[in-house]
Design a protein around this motif. Sequence first.
Motif, PDB file in Angstrom:
ATOM      1  N   GLN A 538       0.829  -1.202   0.000  1.00  0.00           N
ATOM      2  CA  GLN A 538       0.000   0.000   0.000  1.00  0.00           C
ATOM      3  C   GLN A 538       0.869   1.259   0.000  1.00  0.00           C
ATOM      4  O   GLN A 538       1.803   1.369   0.778  1.00  0.00           O
ATOM      5  CB  GLN A 538      -0.922   0.003   1.231  1.00  0.00           C
ATOM      6  N   ARG A 539       0.558   2.212  -0.879  1.00  0.00           N
ATOM      7  CA  ARG A 539       1.416   3.387  -1.014  1.00  0.00           C
ATOM      8  C   ARG A 539       0.689   4.693  -0.717  1.00  0.00           C
ATOM      9  O   ARG A 539       1.285   5.759  -0.749  1.00  0.00           O
ATOM     10  CB  ARG A 539       2.039   3.424  -2.420  1.00  0.00           C
ATOM     11  N   TYR A 540      -0.595   4.619  -0.460  1.00  0.00           N
ATOM     12  CA  TYR A 540      -1.352   5.857  -0.218  1.00  0.00           C
ATOM     13  C   TYR A 540      -2.145   5.722   1.081  1.00  0.00           C
ATOM     14  O   TYR A 540      -2.801   4.686   1.309  1.00  0.00           O
ATOM     15  CB  TYR A 540      -2.308   6.108  -1.388  1.00  0.00           C
ATOM     16  N   PHE A 541      -2.066   6.726   1.922  1.00  0.00           N
ATOM     17  CA  PHE A 541      -2.744   6.696   3.220  1.00  0.00           C
ATOM     18  C   PHE A 541      -3.443   8.038   3.451  1.00  0.00           C
ATOM     19  O   PHE A 541      -2.972   9.068   2.968  1.00  0.00           O
ATOM     20  CB  PHE A 541      -1.747   6.439   4.353  1.00  0.00           C
ATOM     21  N   VAL A 542      -4.518   7.987   4.173  1.00  0.00           N
ATOM     22  CA  VAL A 542      -5.275   9.211   4.448  1.00  0.00           C
ATOM     23  C   VAL A 542      -5.516   9.316   5.943  1.00  0.00           C
ATOM     24  O   VAL A 542      -5.804   8.316   6.609  1.00  0.00           O
ATOM     25  CB  VAL A 542      -6.650   9.175   3.734  1.00  0.00           C
TER      26      VAL A 542
ATOM     27  N   GLU B  44       2.938   8.170  -6.363  1.00  0.00           N
ATOM     28  CA  GLU B  44       3.034   6.882  -5.665  1.00  0.00           C
ATOM     29  C   GLU B  44       4.006   5.915  -6.346  1.00  0.00           C
ATOM     30  O   GLU B  44       4.366   4.902  -5.765  1.00  0.00           O
ATOM     31  CB  GLU B  44       1.645   6.244  -5.548  1.00  0.00           C
ATOM     32  N   PHE B  47       7.093   7.371  -4.398  1.00  0.00           N
ATOM     33  CA  PHE B  47       6.983   7.672  -2.959  1.00  0.00           C
ATOM     34  C   PHE B  47       5.776   6.970  -2.341  1.00  0.00           C
ATOM     35  O   PHE B  47       4.790   6.697  -3.031  1.00  0.00           O
ATOM     36  CB  PHE B  47       6.784   9.186  -2.743  1.00  0.00           C
ATOM     37  N   LEU B  48       5.882   6.764  -1.038  1.00  0.00           N
ATOM     38  CA  LEU B  48       4.683   6.502  -0.247  1.00  0.00           C
ATOM     39  C   LEU B  48       4.054   7.865   0.013  1.00  0.00           C
ATOM     40  O   LEU B  48       4.767   8.868   0.072  1.00  0.00           O
ATOM     41  CB  LEU B  48       5.054   5.843   1.079  1.00  0.00           C
ATOM     42  N   VAL B  49       2.743   7.911   0.155  1.00  0.00           N
ATOM     43  CA  VAL B  49       2.070   9.193   0.312  1.00  0.00           C
ATOM     44  C   VAL B  49       1.107   9.133   1.493  1.00  0.00           C
ATOM     45  O   VAL B  49       0.301   8.202   1.597  1.00  0.00           O
ATOM     46  CB  VAL B  49       1.284   9.560  -0.969  1.00  0.00           C
ATOM     47  N   LEU B  50       1.223  10.125   2.364  1.00  0.00           N
ATOM     48  CA  LEU B  50       0.262  10.245   3.469  1.00  0.00           C
ATOM     49  C   LEU B  50      -0.452  11.579   3.306  1.00  0.00           C
ATOM     50  O   LEU B  50       0.178  12.636   3.323  1.00  0.00           O
ATOM     51  CB  LEU B  50       0.990  10.157   4.814  1.00  0.00           C
TER      52      LEU B  50
END
Lengths: 850, 162
Positions: A538-542, B44, B47-50
């Motif tokens: 998983q590469r996107y988090f909110v 993405e 990078f990982l994205v928060l």
Amino acid sequence: MTDLLAIWRKHASAANILQRRPDFRFDPDFYRSQWPDLDQDPQSLRSHYEQHGQAAGLPTSLYLKAIAHRPELTSAVAGLIVDPEIREAIASGDPEAVHLAFELMHLGPPVDSNISDFSLDAYLSAYPDIGSAGVDALVHYLAYGAREGRQTLKHLRASQYHGRGVYSPDRPTCLIATHELSRTGAPIVSLDLAREASRTHNVIVASLKEGPLLDSFLEYACEVVVTTRPLGDFRHYGGEVFSKIDFAIVNSVESWAFIPFLVANEIPFASYVHEYAHYIIPPYKSTFTGLFADLLIFSSEHVRDSWAGRLKDIEFDTARDSMILRQRGFSVGGVDAVTRDSARVRLSELIGRDLSKVRLICGAGHLQWRKGTDIFTMTAQICHARDPETVFVWIGDGLNFEDISFGVWMKYHMRQAGADQRDRNLFFLPAGPAYSDLMVASDAMFVSSRLDPLPNVVFDALDAGCHIVQFKEASGFGDSFYAETEHFTSVEYGNPLAAAEAILSLSRKAPTAGVEPQLPPRLFGSIRKALEARLSAQRYFVRGASQIDVPVLYTSSVEDRSLRVLEREKMQRYRRRFVWRDLAEVEEELASSGNWTHKKLRLAPYEQVRRVPETEFSIHVHAYYTDELGDDLRRYRAYRWAKRVVFTTDTERKADEIRKIAALEGLSPEVVIVPNRGRDILPFMELFDEGGIAGESEVWCHLHQKKSLATAKSGDVWRAFLMRILLGDESEMSTALDFIGLGDVGLVAPFDPYFVPWNASRELLPKFASRLREPLPENPLLLPVGNMFWIRRSVVLAMRDLFGQNYPWPNEPIPDDGTEFHLIERLWPAVTAHLGMGSVFVHKLDQRRV
Amino acid sequence: MLIATSNCFEPGGDMSHLLGWDGPSLLVFLPGPRPSRSLFRQLEKDFLVLDYLEMPSSTSALLMDILSFLKVHFENESWPLLYVDRPCEPAFVKAQGELGRRHPGDLEASFSDEDVLATLRMGEMISTSPVLRDVLSFMCENNIDDRRMVSLLNLSFPGERA
């Protein structure tokens, strides 16, 4: 003699109130509640009691007040205490011990649950109405709840079973959620998972129902809990193992009730899905499973294919977020001649017919439509005429000849087919010890199921060297992985003649030497690894609250706000959709879509104006129910500004009622009686029949009073949302009307914060899609959810054309989704675009929707 | 792991200065101008994205979120951690990576004029320590400021300085 004050001091100190209240017998805050003008200082309050209160006979604690009215409460208090020291004091007859016990429980968490079977939190969580009524929860329970059988920690603790699995803080902890503990397919898979998991993990098993497999689960689990309210109950279970659950496996869609708990606690989980989407009813169980599982694991390709529409509805990334994991691999065993023949001898004795030379065909499972026991019977009937030496034996329970939906008819069918007569070829056995003999003795298994994910009985039959005859597209064994091997014959779906012909062409099972049993699969290990890989990829988090806040798993209450944030974070992390994030997301989605219908959609903010509208308009209300009609007519000024108000309803009595209600408001609408058909929408569309009541009026607002919207509280809120955005209020008009007044706009509707897809209407699309100018999109994005809108006459006519004259509309009663009427709700924007016009969706995010 | 907040890059702008980090890199978008969905997808790849829709309550809460979301990475991988909340040069990122690897038990921080954590480097013995989660959890519960957070981290992980 127990030192009661020492016990009080211990708990009061932990609760941080000892200084203010050194003695349980005097509660300064309670005392002050009787003299609100007094100073808050506990010493002053005590002095006041000694000088005035004592003489007046005032109670010094809630306990004393409560028992003054209800002395019988003392025994209820005593019955709740679990702390051995306090129990002993109560048993010794010390009258102050019950007083102490009550006041300790009244301190609330964590003292209450440490010393008793009462928890304020648990009680209020189970019965929120008590909290909102402002009643003291402990007194309520003692006075009423106990008598009414309301649940306390005692019930909850009774549903927690300590297993023989040893907890180790060094091991990760896994929760295995199962819907029940019966000896059926999915719970047996859960048991396999727990068994394997217990070698490397602390295991908690949670089930929605008790069942006979409980003892087997206790062998492997540290704890087994049975709960239908995991979100509320889990925090009250005792044991360190509950403090850190690393991940969960939700086995079967029927276990979806664990999902709110998992999301609330940010516990990653894989859902192991065995069920076909076709029979997951209500569908929200599959929707929630798809929305929140970190990984969906299907037991076969065929089961996953059945979910395709539902997964598209939530924009689920099937390639990324799902996989196939069969509960067992493919292998074929066999039996030697001696074993087979002796099994046949025993079976012959059991059913009273010599089976030594016959072609023996078995079937297994509960007798029901899904398993196709009736088709098995028909196939036996066909074979009897052609080869009486082909004998069919079904083993399984579930035939209840008092069950009107299946048992009555199946029982009669069995009798007419000569079942269980020694000169016939069809026999039924109850589930039990004959099962293994039947597998060993049979030449083949006929899987007559209509839809059956991956029945374990087929694996057993394969182990015994049986050939499998099955229907195409009827089970997970239709996957090429199985079906393309020589051990399977697949025939046309649901065709007993085709099955009979395939069975009659089979050769007998050849005996083989002993076969090594297959090692059990590492199902748990595979799921754990796959879940870990998915989480790792998983590469996107909110994080944080998005603009649009409507509930999915939780409620719309203020208390659930943080839970709603968590559920949206998780959906957004995986870019699954059920709720729009914000208006910017909608705009972006519309702008980036290449679909012709989407290009004609736009958002606009809600406004209202006091002036008389420039656009001439009519209102249609379908009033199957008339309950709130008077309120509506008063509440919305628009009714008075309308050129025409037309009501449709289904009886003369209701028509009279409508006329009277309207007359009271000074209105004289046209009222038309129509058949109760096509929910609210067909009555509206039929106004536009040639020479119909709609006449040449160009702009219409279509509304309805349907009970499905207006009965429940949430329905009232939703209807008020729609009405406000469409009409305005008692003095002003919504500018929604201004949009429909623009020449290039054909439809104006409220913007709905929920992302509403095709849902079950998806199946109807192929029938109508070719009648529109270009292909329809994967999802409509925006539609008049609730089917209330402003519309131009030409759009209604185009919708009528889409279905053509004399369309065979379904009659009531109709299902909650998937009919032509539900499709129409979703097609309005497309039909509007088909005419080259646009649709405007008016947003008013401060208007409560749920 | 490189953790770069949107205070050290232009959302939608050039990210090349962050690509020199040897190991996983996480972009933290604090509330403000957001890239489009398609640009997020583009980012993405590297990078990982928060994506923070609300401001985190503290830096320790931000770090705690990262530890939770990327639990699998923290448990199974090993690298120094560099947190950056101010514009920086590629050379700085590269140099910090090398320092982190050379000093696995070391911890170094810098602050802005407003006493907000600007950079934090932790060697891999700290960043992947199972204790880090408990320490940060304690800090979140007590809502402590950035200076105290760094002091407590120093106390908890004396490392090569002990």
